[in-house]
Design an enzyme around this catalytic site. Structure first.
Site, PDB file in Angstrom:
ATOM      1  CB  CYS A 210       4.296  33.084  69.387  1.00  0.00           C
ATOM      2  SG  CYS A 210       5.385  34.376  69.923  1.00  0.00           S
ATOM      3  CG  HIS A 541       6.098  35.508  65.592  1.00  0.00           C
ATOM      4  ND1 HIS A 541       5.087  35.259  66.493  1.00  0.00           N
ATOM      5  CD2 HIS A 541       5.829  34.727  64.519  1.00  0.00           C
ATOM      6  CE1 HIS A 541       4.258  34.376  65.983  1.00  0.00           C
ATOM      7  NE2 HIS A 541       4.681  34.036  64.788  1.00  0.00           N
TER       8      HIS A 541
END
Lengths: 594, 193
Positions: A210, A541
């Site tokens: 990510c 994240h």
């Protein structure tokens, strides 16, 4: 007559000042020898001798707070603050023939019109004060010329040219037909979502990637970078064909058979960026897997080629370095480091930072320039709120004073502008970091101040969200909220503004000031991408918010959703991308070849 | 600056009070007023220059941005406002839904083996012999290469048919969302065979 120079207004002179200029040629030349700078870097004052105590000619008092020296006859008059008492300075202006209205505040070196009873501002007078302040800090050594400030080599100015629409000629049309496909043709490309902006496409998470997806999403929508790749300025077919030719020559010499044709292709992150742009802007909306990009990047940055979660900022730096390195090797020309003209990565993101180190004993200032492709900002410490001060009071930051004042409205809230102010604040280096002063010839305590000499087309601000706890020696993530504006004015952090504040906001062309008003530097930026992080230091994240056609879209790996701007404002920003509001065309030195 | 002025004024006021005597009061009061006036004129002169030359930063715009951010934080923190749905398992703006692990199949750029998109990074790490357990993976990669060479000799039809069946079964099982450990086992099995 009022012209604006880098946000500074030249006010209209009062009729008495204009008359004074008309009658006297070079009016403030004699004042240059009388200007004294009491401490090094302090405020200017007016004294005939360094130890003179000025007195009023009329009443002989030296104690009143305001003494004015007439610029025509050098008579010193006082102006009492008591009500009812007649001002001797005003009486002097009234009794004398015309031409004696302009006076100088003896203690502050400010022009004053006794008839208008107001401070007036003059460029020549301010230039004399700045020259005196500059000469005072180089009193012992060889005085450098202050007016022509030394321009770095990489700051060569290029003329702006007007925009004219581009039409391909025969050769360019053949090139377009061979390896390129037009984007705007709605008949040829099946656009599954016609109402949504082009270039929006999810990126598949290939396994803890990510960090790569978030930075790629931001770069895919960086306006100068997007225009570069979509205009075929770096076509991967021609680049790979040329590289394969080189590899074939090497292979013929070494006589080694290639197992796979794909492996013969040399690593070129710009080619993979071009492939990614083609895929994302193709109109296909299914999530795209940037596998080729990951493969090439892992070959370029071997130390980061692990399955673990990486830092988005580190990936950003590594990727731009890869693009620069490839273009540098491909061109085979020596280029000045940080020139900003070597590759598209530095054309877009490269700015120049200026670092001033000032000796606190004699005031000698040493200046260095460094290129930078982003600015890493520390979050403000916990006990400090965001300080809101006027620009004039930052003059006292040269003395190293730490003014701390919390506004009631934003008590405890960190802001991006507060971080930038702290980044460009004069920092007093400790006694353990004494630096050798070239003028004193010994190690002295110094003041260090950063400023931005040249703004990049796209400013990337990276917020350092890790800190080492003092009790436990472990790195910890800082989860504090940072307020960031959607529009950002960078002029308070430019070198010209920082220097002007240091010299008391005088009207003078400082380093970076453009004299021509039409070539005024554009220092206003608009936010177009935010990379946010949630989670811990070792596991978290990344998510990117993109601003397209004044709407915000959340790019969470493969998921692209539209969000309200309040969600972006409340997000925990990690990297922020700002683009200049006004972009223009520069005249090119070399002939542009296809 | 205002803090400094207030501090200095308080100090001077205390100084005057502390030296309260009949003889010294007029002189100290005069000195105090003179210094106070000087400080006030200093600040006034600086602010006048800033205002006349247009150097004051746009504080109104800054306050507006701060107000918008404060309102945004209040609105987002309010649970009654369903501003943002959960990131995963939603339909995106193109009307698509996506599995938690990307299931696109493509060939590995290093070894040419078919791999699922969501498993590409761990596969590539071993395939390139980088990162964790690099030495072990290099050995297995060499073994796989030798096996591939030895399989070239016999008839391609009889040998590749069971291999492709096994690979298909492995892919099908991975597509149903098994755990990472199980996936690793199957990857090892694939490499071993």
């Amino acid at each position: 007559m009022s012209s604006k120079i880098n946000g500074q207004i030249s006010p209209l002179p009062c009729p008495h000042l204009a008359e004074f200029h008309r009658t006297s040629a070079k009016p403030f030349l004699a004042l240059h020898n009388c200007l004294r700078i009491k401490p090094p870097g302090g405020r200017a004052s007016l004294r005939r001798n360094p130890d003179e105590v000025p007195r009023c000619c009329a009443c002989g008092l030296s104690a009143p707070s305001r003494l004015y020296a007439c610029v025509t006859c050098a008579a010193v008059s006082c102006h009492s603050s008591a009500a009812g008492v007649l001002s001797h300075a005003a009486a002097h202006a009234a009794s004398m023939p015309p031409g004696h209205q302009i006076a100088v505040d003896v203690d502050r070196a400010e022009l004053f019109c006794c008839a208008c009873r107001d401070q007036v501002y003059d460029r020549d007078f301010d230039a004399a004060v700045v020259i005196a302040q500059t000469a005072a800090s180089t009193l012992g050594g060889d005085p450098p010329p202050p007016i022509p400030s030394p321009q770095p080599e990489n700051l060569r100015k290029k003329r702006r040219v007007d925009y004219w629409p581009w039409a391909p000629d025969l050769r360019e049309r053949a090139l377009i037909g061979s390896f390129s496909g037009p984007i705007a043709g709605a008949e040829t490309v099946v656009d599954h979502s016609p109402g949504l902006p082009r270039g929006l496409r999810g990126l598949n998470n290939l396994g803890n990637t990510c960090f790569m997806n978030s930075v790629l999403q931001a770069l895919l929508h960086t306006p100068p970078l997007r225009n570069y790749f979509l205009s075929d300025r770096h076509n991967r077919f021609f680049c790979q064909k040329k590289n394969n030719g080189d590899v074939d020559v090497d292979a013929a010499v070494k006589r080694s058979g290639g197992n796979n044709g794909n492996k013969n292709a040399r690593i070129c992150l710009a080619c993979d960026m071009d492939a990614t742009f083609s895929a994302v802007f193709s109109g296909d909306r299914a999530p795209y897997s940037p596998a080729k990009f990951l493969y090439s990047w892992w070959q370029h940055a071997a130390n980061l080629a692990t399955y673990e979660q990486q830092d988005a900022h580190e990936f950003f730096i590594s990727m731009l370095d890869g693009i620069h390195e490839k273009v540098e090797k491909g061109r085979r020309k020596p280029h000045t480091e940080g020139n900003g003209d070597c590759c598209i990565a530095h054309k877009v993101f490269s700015g120049i930072l200026r670092s001033d180190v000032t000796c606190m004993a004699c005031g000698f200032t040493s200046t260095t320039y460094d290129p930078c492709i982003d600015i890493s900002l520390d979050l403000e410490p916990n006990q400090w709120g965001s300080t809101k001060m006027a620009t004039a009071t930052s003059n006292h930051s040269c003395n190293g004073e730490a003014d701390c004042m919390n506004s009631s409205q934003i008590c405890g809230t960190s802001t991006l502008m507060g971080c930038l102010k702290r980044f460009t604040r004069a920092e007093r280096l400790g006694s353990d970091q004494k630096i050798f002063c070239r003028q004193c010839q010994v190690r002295q305590e110094t003041l260090k101040q950063m400023s931005i000499r040249k703004l990049p087309l796209v400013s990337c601000f990276h917020i350092k969200r890790f800190e080492h706890s003092s009790t436990r020696k472990m790195p910890r993530k800082v989860d504090r909220y940072l307020q960031f504006p959607f529009s950002l004015d960078m002029s308070p952090y430019l070198s010209s503004t920082i220097l002007r504040n240091r010299f008391g906001n005088r009207i003078f062309p400082f380093d970076g000031d453009e004299l021509d008003a039409s070539d005024e530097l554009c220092s206003e930026f608009e936010l177009f991408a935010v990379v946010t992080h949630s989670g811990k230091l070792d596991a978290g994240h990344y998510v990117t918010y993109l601003r397209l056609s004044n709407r915000w879209y959340k790019c969470d790996d493969a998921w692209v959703t539209q969000v309200d701007e309040n969600i972006v404002r409340a997000a925990q920003c990690y990297m922020m991308f700002y683009v200049q509001k006004m972009l223009y065309y520069k005249a090119t030195d070399k002939h542009v070849a296809s | 600056m205002l803090v400094t002025v207030v501090y200095l004024l308080s100090y001077l006021y205390f100084f005057v009070l502390w030296n309260n005597s009949d003889v010294n009061v007029p002189k100290l009061s005069y000195f105090f007023l003179d210094l106070l006036d000087s400080i006030i004129v200093d600040v006034a002169s600086e602010c006048h220059r800033v205002a006349r030359l247009g150097l004051d930063s746009n504080l109104e715009e800054e306050d507006e941005e701060l107000k918008l951010s404060a309102q945004a934080r209040v609105r987002v923190a309010d649970p009654s406002n369903s501003n943002e749905a959960n990131g995963k398992y939603v339909v995106d703006i193109f009307g698509q839904t996506h599995p938690p692990v990307a299931n696109e199949i493509f060939d590995c750029l290093n070894c040419g083996r078919s791999i699922m998109a969501g498993r590409f990074a761990p596969h590539l790490e071993k395939c390139m012999g980088k990162g964790r357990k690099a030495r072990l993976k290099v050995t297995r990669s060499s073994t796989a290469t030798q096996n591939r060479y030895s399989r070239g000799g016999p008839s391609p039809g009889s040998t590749h048919s069971p291999y492709s069946n096994y690979s298909t079964n492995s892919m099908n099982r991975l597509a149903y969302g098994t755990s990472t450990f199980a996936g690793e086992e199957h990857s090892n099995g694939t490499l071993e065979s």
